[in-house]
Write an enzyme that holds these catalytic residues in place. Structure first.
Site, mmCIF file in Angstrom:
data_model
loop_
_atom_site.group_PDB
_atom_site.id
_atom_site.type_symbol
_atom_site.label_atom_id
_atom_site.label_comp_id
_atom_site.label_asym_id
_atom_site.label_seq_id
_atom_site.Cartn_x
_atom_site.Cartn_y
_atom_site.Cartn_z
ATOM 1 N N ARG A 129 6.421 -7.552 7.032
ATOM 2 C CA ARG A 129 7.203 -7.072 5.480
ATOM 3 C C ARG A 129 7.507 -5.781 5.809
ATOM 4 O O ARG A 129 8.824 -5.320 5.002
ATOM 5 C CB ARG A 129 5.868 -7.150 4.687
ATOM 6 C CG ARG A 129 6.368 -6.616 3.361
ATOM 7 C CD ARG A 129 5.051 -6.712 2.399
ATOM 8 N NE ARG A 129 3.971 -5.623 2.524
ATOM 9 C CZ ARG A 129 2.921 -5.927 1.932
ATOM 10 N NH1 ARG A 129 2.648 -6.731 0.930
ATOM 11 N NH2 ARG A 129 2.081 -4.909 2.018
ATOM 12 N N ARG A 147 -6.555 0.026 5.283
ATOM 13 C CA ARG A 147 -6.296 -0.612 3.994
ATOM 14 C C ARG A 147 -7.063 -1.985 4.396
ATOM 15 O O ARG A 147 -7.850 -2.393 3.256
ATOM 16 C CB ARG A 147 -4.833 -1.049 3.560
ATOM 17 C CG ARG A 147 -4.262 0.142 3.066
ATOM 18 C CD ARG A 147 -2.617 -0.098 3.258
ATOM 19 N NE ARG A 147 -2.086 -1.225 2.617
ATOM 20 C CZ ARG A 147 -1.041 -1.749 2.922
ATOM 21 N NH1 ARG A 147 -0.185 -1.115 3.898
ATOM 22 N NH2 ARG A 147 -0.621 -3.042 2.304
HETATM 23 P P1 ADP Z 1 -1.255 -4.799 -0.781
HETATM 24 O O1 ADP Z 1 -0.897 -5.904 -1.757
HETATM 25 O O2 ADP Z 1 -0.527 -4.758 0.481
HETATM 26 O O3 ADP Z 1 -2.941 -4.457 -0.676
HETATM 27 P P2 ADP Z 1 -0.499 -3.260 -3.206
HETATM 28 O O4 ADP Z 1 1.016 -3.051 -3.334
HETATM 29 O O5 ADP Z 1 -1.326 -4.075 -4.064
HETATM 30 O O6 ADP Z 1 -0.544 -3.678 -1.815
HETATM 31 O O7 ADP Z 1 -0.994 -1.639 -3.411
HETATM 32 C C1 ADP Z 1 -0.722 -0.499 -2.625
HETATM 33 C C2 ADP Z 1 -1.829 0.579 -2.869
HETATM 34 O O8 ADP Z 1 -1.854 0.891 -4.012
HETATM 35 C C3 ADP Z 1 -2.872 0.236 -2.340
HETATM 36 O O9 ADP Z 1 -3.182 0.422 -1.057
HETATM 37 C C4 ADP Z 1 -3.835 1.352 -3.049
HETATM 38 O O10 ADP Z 1 -3.855 2.564 -2.572
HETATM 39 C C5 ADP Z 1 -2.981 1.624 -4.362
HETATM 40 N N1 ADP Z 1 -3.643 0.576 -5.472
HETATM 41 C C6 ADP Z 1 -2.963 -0.469 -5.871
HETATM 42 N N2 ADP Z 1 -3.870 -1.135 -6.866
HETATM 43 C C7 ADP Z 1 -5.163 -0.323 -6.897
HETATM 44 C C8 ADP Z 1 -6.201 -0.393 -7.586
HETATM 45 N N3 ADP Z 1 -6.428 -1.393 -8.301
HETATM 46 N N4 ADP Z 1 -7.105 0.534 -7.363
HETATM 47 C C9 ADP Z 1 -6.761 1.723 -6.778
HETATM 48 N N5 ADP Z 1 -5.593 1.853 -5.943
HETATM 49 C C10 ADP Z 1 -4.793 0.682 -5.979
#
Ligand code: ADP
Length: 191
Positions: A129, A147
């Site tokens: 990605r 992560r």
């Molecule tokens: P992925 O699907 O690859 O995990 P996302 O696009 O959902 O990535 O999220 C990217 C980043 O945004 C996360 O690694 C985190 O730092 C932040 N984030 C997203 N959603 C949340 C949440 N519900 N609580 C805290 N941080 C969040």
């Protein structure tokens, strides 16, 4: 009654890809907290500036930040049969706060659909990605590993949280996009 679906799974499981098909088939509004945060970062807002550093280190942003975003989406989006939460909740505290918010109007989470893939596949998919999307948090193996460990420590406990209320439905995320989609639809057609 408004449906509230949670799309659950480790980073790179294919949540964003599957969300597109799900919102279309079930007339849902897609709320991706990650996408909302990236929008704030791109716009250079105060919130975006704070979130940027955390995200680019593979950490979570504070619960209150994402909880506020969710609440405001629920309040402003009308005319759909429900919501698809993608990337939220990511901690037990967020799950409790979602339950509290919905219970104010006598509502509850409809179901959690979990897309599961092994850790080795997470790394492979995110690296793929990164070449296409250029997300800052996909840029290095170190961030991706952070992560993955954030996921195991803070997010994975939600599996038992939703199992305990009989709302947990897991699908195998290792197949191709269409196979995973069909498994998800088979779960969601029941609600
Ligand atoms: P992925 O699907 O690859 O995990 P996302 O696009 O959902 O990535 O999220 C990217 C980043 O945004 C996360 O690694 C985190 O730092 C932040 N984030 C997203 N959603 C949340 C949440 N519900 N609580 C805290 N941080 C969040």
């Amino acid at each position: 009654m408004t449906k509230y679906y949670i799309l659950f799974g480790p980073p790179g499981a294919g949540k964003g890809t599957q969300a597109t098909a799900m919102v279309e088939r079930y007339n849902l509004h897609h709320i991706s907290t990650g996408a909302l945060l990236r929008k704030e970062i791109a716009a250079g807002t105060e919130l975006g500036l704070k979130a940027k550093e955390l995200i680019e280190n593979g950490c979570l942003v504070p619960d209150e930040v994402v909880e506020g975003m969710i609440e405001s989406e629920f309040r402003t989006i009308k005319g759909v049969d429900g919501f698809l939460l993608d990337g939220f909740p990511r901690t037990i505290a967020q799950a409790e706060s979602l339950d509290a918010l919905l219970s104010k109007t006598g509502e509850q989470v409809t179901a959690t659909v979990s897309i599961m893939i092994p850790d080795a596949m997470i790394m492979e998919r995110i690296k793929g990605r990164a070449l296409k999307e250029g997300r800052a948090d996909d840029a290095s193996e170190e961030i991706i590993n952070n992560r993955i460990s954030t996921y195991h420590q803070q997010t994975e406990p939600l599996i038992n949280y939703y199992k305990n209320s009989d709302k947990y439905h897991e699908v195998d995320g290792t197949g191709n996009i269409d196979q995973v989609k069909e498994s998800i639809f088979a779960v969601m057609d029941k609600f």
